[in-house]
Motif scaffolding. Sequence first.
Motif, PDB file in Angstrom:
ATOM      1  N   LEU A  93     -10.672  15.223   3.838  1.00 28.43           N
ATOM      2  CA  LEU A  93     -10.872  14.521   5.110  1.00 28.43           C
ATOM      3  C   LEU A  93     -10.741  13.024   4.920  1.00 28.43           C
ATOM      4  O   LEU A  93     -11.291  12.455   3.990  1.00 28.43           O
ATOM      5  CB  LEU A  93     -12.293  14.782   5.634  1.00 28.43           C
ATOM      6  CG  LEU A  93     -12.655  16.156   6.174  1.00 28.43           C
ATOM      7  CD1 LEU A  93     -14.107  16.142   6.614  1.00 28.43           C
ATOM      8  CD2 LEU A  93     -11.758  16.511   7.336  1.00 28.43           C
ATOM      9  N   GLU A  94     -10.024  12.401   5.832  1.00 31.65           N
ATOM     10  CA  GLU A  94     -10.022  10.941   5.822  1.00 31.65           C
ATOM     11  C   GLU A  94     -11.276  10.475   6.538  1.00 31.65           C
ATOM     12  O   GLU A  94     -11.805  11.183   7.387  1.00 31.65           O
ATOM     13  CB  GLU A  94      -8.813  10.421   6.600  1.00 31.65           C
ATOM     14  CG  GLU A  94      -7.546  10.398   5.809  1.00 31.65           C
ATOM     15  CD  GLU A  94      -6.397   9.971   6.710  1.00 31.65           C
ATOM     16  OE1 GLU A  94      -6.457   8.857   7.242  1.00 31.65           O
ATOM     17  OE2 GLU A  94      -5.480  10.772   6.887  1.00 31.65           O
ATOM     18  N   VAL A 108      -3.184   2.416  -3.566  1.00 30.76           N
ATOM     19  CA  VAL A 108      -2.807   3.767  -3.160  1.00 30.76           C
ATOM     20  C   VAL A 108      -3.866   4.279  -2.199  1.00 30.76           C
ATOM     21  O   VAL A 108      -5.062   4.118  -2.444  1.00 30.76           O
ATOM     22  CB  VAL A 108      -2.685   4.694  -4.381  1.00 30.76           C
ATOM     23  CG1 VAL A 108      -2.486   6.146  -3.944  1.00 30.76           C
ATOM     24  CG2 VAL A 108      -1.532   4.246  -5.273  1.00 30.76           C
ATOM     25  N   ARG A 109      -3.438   4.850  -1.096  1.00 26.29           N
ATOM     26  CA  ARG A 109      -4.379   5.429  -0.145  1.00 26.29           C
ATOM     27  C   ARG A 109      -3.985   6.872   0.101  1.00 26.29           C
ATOM     28  O   ARG A 109      -2.840   7.169   0.419  1.00 26.29           O
ATOM     29  CB  ARG A 109      -4.371   4.639   1.164  1.00 26.29           C
ATOM     30  CG  ARG A 109      -5.432   5.119   2.159  1.00 26.29           C
ATOM     31  CD  ARG A 109      -5.778   4.030   3.168  1.00 26.29           C
ATOM     32  NE  ARG A 109      -4.603   3.619   3.926  1.00 26.29           N
ATOM     33  CZ  ARG A 109      -4.280   4.139   5.120  1.00 26.29           C
ATOM     34  NH1 ARG A 109      -5.028   5.064   5.674  1.00 26.29           N
ATOM     35  NH2 ARG A 109      -3.209   3.715   5.759  1.00 26.29           N
ATOM     36  N   LEU A 110      -4.938   7.765  -0.095  1.00 21.48           N
ATOM     37  CA  LEU A 110      -4.677   9.180   0.133  1.00 21.48           C
ATOM     38  C   LEU A 110      -5.040   9.517   1.577  1.00 21.48           C
ATOM     39  O   LEU A 110      -6.111   9.152   2.042  1.00 21.48           O
ATOM     40  CB  LEU A 110      -5.517  10.028  -0.834  1.00 21.48           C
ATOM     41  CG  LEU A 110      -5.257   9.774  -2.328  1.00 21.48           C
ATOM     42  CD1 LEU A 110      -6.188  10.632  -3.184  1.00 21.48           C
ATOM     43  CD2 LEU A 110      -3.803  10.054  -2.694  1.00 21.48           C
ATOM     44  N   GLU A 149       0.853  -1.171   0.000  1.00 23.04           N
ATOM     45  CA  GLU A 149       0.000   0.000   0.000  1.00 23.04           C
ATOM     46  C   GLU A 149       0.898   1.234   0.000  1.00 23.04           C
ATOM     47  O   GLU A 149       1.828   1.319   0.798  1.00 23.04           O
ATOM     48  CB  GLU A 149      -0.895  -0.002   1.241  1.00 23.04           C
ATOM     49  CG  GLU A 149      -1.898   1.121   1.240  1.00 23.04           C
ATOM     50  CD  GLU A 149      -2.840   1.053   2.436  1.00 23.04           C
ATOM     51  OE1 GLU A 149      -4.047   0.888   2.233  1.00 23.04           O
ATOM     52  OE2 GLU A 149      -2.351   1.156   3.582  1.00 23.04           O
ATOM     53  N   ILE A 150       0.632   2.132  -0.912  1.00 24.13           N
ATOM     54  CA  ILE A 150       1.384   3.380  -0.944  1.00 24.13           C
ATOM     55  C   ILE A 150       0.483   4.441  -0.321  1.00 24.13           C
ATOM     56  O   ILE A 150      -0.588   4.747  -0.854  1.00 24.13           O
ATOM     57  CB  ILE A 150       1.737   3.799  -2.393  1.00 24.13           C
ATOM     58  CG1 ILE A 150       2.309   2.625  -3.201  1.00 24.13           C
ATOM     59  CG2 ILE A 150       2.680   5.003  -2.390  1.00 24.13           C
ATOM     60  CD1 ILE A 150       3.647   2.141  -2.787  1.00 24.13           C
ATOM     61  N   VAL A 151       0.908   4.953   0.808  1.00 24.54           N
ATOM     62  CA  VAL A 151       0.123   5.965   1.512  1.00 24.54           C
ATOM     63  C   VAL A 151       0.694   7.328   1.131  1.00 24.54           C
ATOM     64  O   VAL A 151       1.884   7.564   1.270  1.00 24.54           O
ATOM     65  CB  VAL A 151       0.211   5.745   3.040  1.00 24.54           C
ATOM     66  CG1 VAL A 151      -0.642   6.763   3.772  1.00 24.54           C
ATOM     67  CG2 VAL A 151      -0.219   4.331   3.396  1.00 24.54           C
TER      68      VAL A 151
END
Lengths: 433, 143
Positions: free
Chosen positions: B10-11, A409-411, A371-373
């Motif tokens: 916002l997460e 990918v997680r933003l 996972e790429i944060v």
Amino acid sequence: MIWNEPIETMPPEDLKNLQSERLVSLVRYVYERCPLYKKKFDEIGVLPSDIKGIEDITQLPFTTKMDMRDSYPWGLFSRPRTDLVEIHVSSGTTGNPTLVGYTRDDIRLWGEVMARALCCAGAERDDTIQIAYGYGLFTGGLGFHYGAMEMGLTIIPISSGQTKRQIKIMQDIQPRILACTPSYCLYMVDAAKEMGIDPRSSSWQIAVLGAEPWSEAMCHEIEQAWDLLATDIYGLSEICGPGVAQECPYKSGLHLCSDVFYPEVIDPETGRPVPEGQDGELVITTLTKQGVPMIRYRTRDIVSMTHEPCRCGRTSPRTSKIKGRTDDMIVVRGINVFPSQIEHVLLGIEGTHPHYQIVIDRKEHKLDEVEIVVEVDETIFSDEIKRMHAIEQKIKKEIESVLSIGVNVRLVEPKTIARSEGKAQRVIDKRQL
Amino acid sequence: MKIKQLSVFLENRKGRLYEVCLILGQAGINIRALTIAETETFGVLRMVVDKPAAAVESFRRHSITANLTDVVAVEVPDTPGGLAGVLKILTEHDLNVEYMYGFVEKFSENALLVFRFDEPDRAYQVLTSAGVNVIGEHDIEGL
């Protein structure tokens, strides 16, 4: 069975003489044929005539991945392209990939060491092998293929993936040998169970597993799950691919083909050899390779080594399993990944330098997940969800194309990624390796 | 006339919306309209506030990613078919609405809606020439 008994059980004194002879001609060979090596030797004032035996190897300069990158693509080659029969490419640390080429003799050598490895693991001439390593630019699949051909095994070149098909083919053809990465081997356990098959009833009796670090605990788990012997194989494309060293059924280290790949274990800081049995960086010199010979190649892998005789009768030195790295490289599903590659991609997107983190996990025996944060700053933020998704997809696609593995990918919000002393920890490896 | 929309990244985390609203409250900023667009892992909070520039400044100080976007606030008759009438004009002029939402308060006797267009300037022209009342920053401060 020992594949090449005269070589693999050679008395240490004879082996040393053979290594000396080979090193002397290797040094002359690269000095004449490869301008980069000539330049490196000249810089420290070493002449081929100074190298009279294997003990003189410490006078030679090291070769690093940086040398490969800086001289990409052909700088480290000692033969013209017309002499090469095969080329393999792996991703480099940043920008340029790592390119290696094989002459016909280099491929024969690869087949030879792989045949030794397969025998060392316990394969017999009438065996069938299921090769579930990826075929292609990755050296895993073809390396095993050449070794199995050399030995005369029956090959199932199924390559990686298509797990249900792997199980079905195993059931139908009943191969005794399986070759793949350890994590994939474990992954297939659940797949077999889902298909209503008891893994312990499988035809596989020997697994030759490598291309990524794995622990004794994981080895035990694999052996229990499949009821087979799981052996460790070591190799790297810069040296030849798989086949550099292999564990025998006594499992007291990996037998290294030191007649062709001369090993040293050094202190990565000082470059000096460490006493036998102590941890250090493995350095390898390819004594007989023609296409891209390596002089004292810094593998960055941390191992310990012993020359004590092994019960199997082989006299070659044995290395421990890989205990770590001297750089920040991580291995994911058998593929080498450097954080700098990901940084490079992110820099190329919108010209920004966002904070990021690579999280690797192996959930309940599943394959490695990456996972790429990425922290969202004002340059990539948009009030429109579709733009945010587009950015997410762009990062995903570009990283996947550079690494050749799937990533998520997680933003996240700014300052979410923990920073210690202002410096973010780039890699979180949650796998129990 | 266009107005500024405040958008915040916002997460999807418990309590996060509260924290954001708290920051606005402490900065003495009043929310006039808001909507949240959500995805599986994150959301975008879109608001019309009385002091947009000051709001961005406070968010920046709290390391919250926010920006300002041009939107068009339109007075829509609070009667059946009121919104359809406005949308008809937009459709006839081939104007695409990215998203829209309503104000908390009514403006005189009409409903007040926020439209996000790809082409806010042209949308403003089209709407005003069709006789639709477009609200300016000044009107919002007075709400």
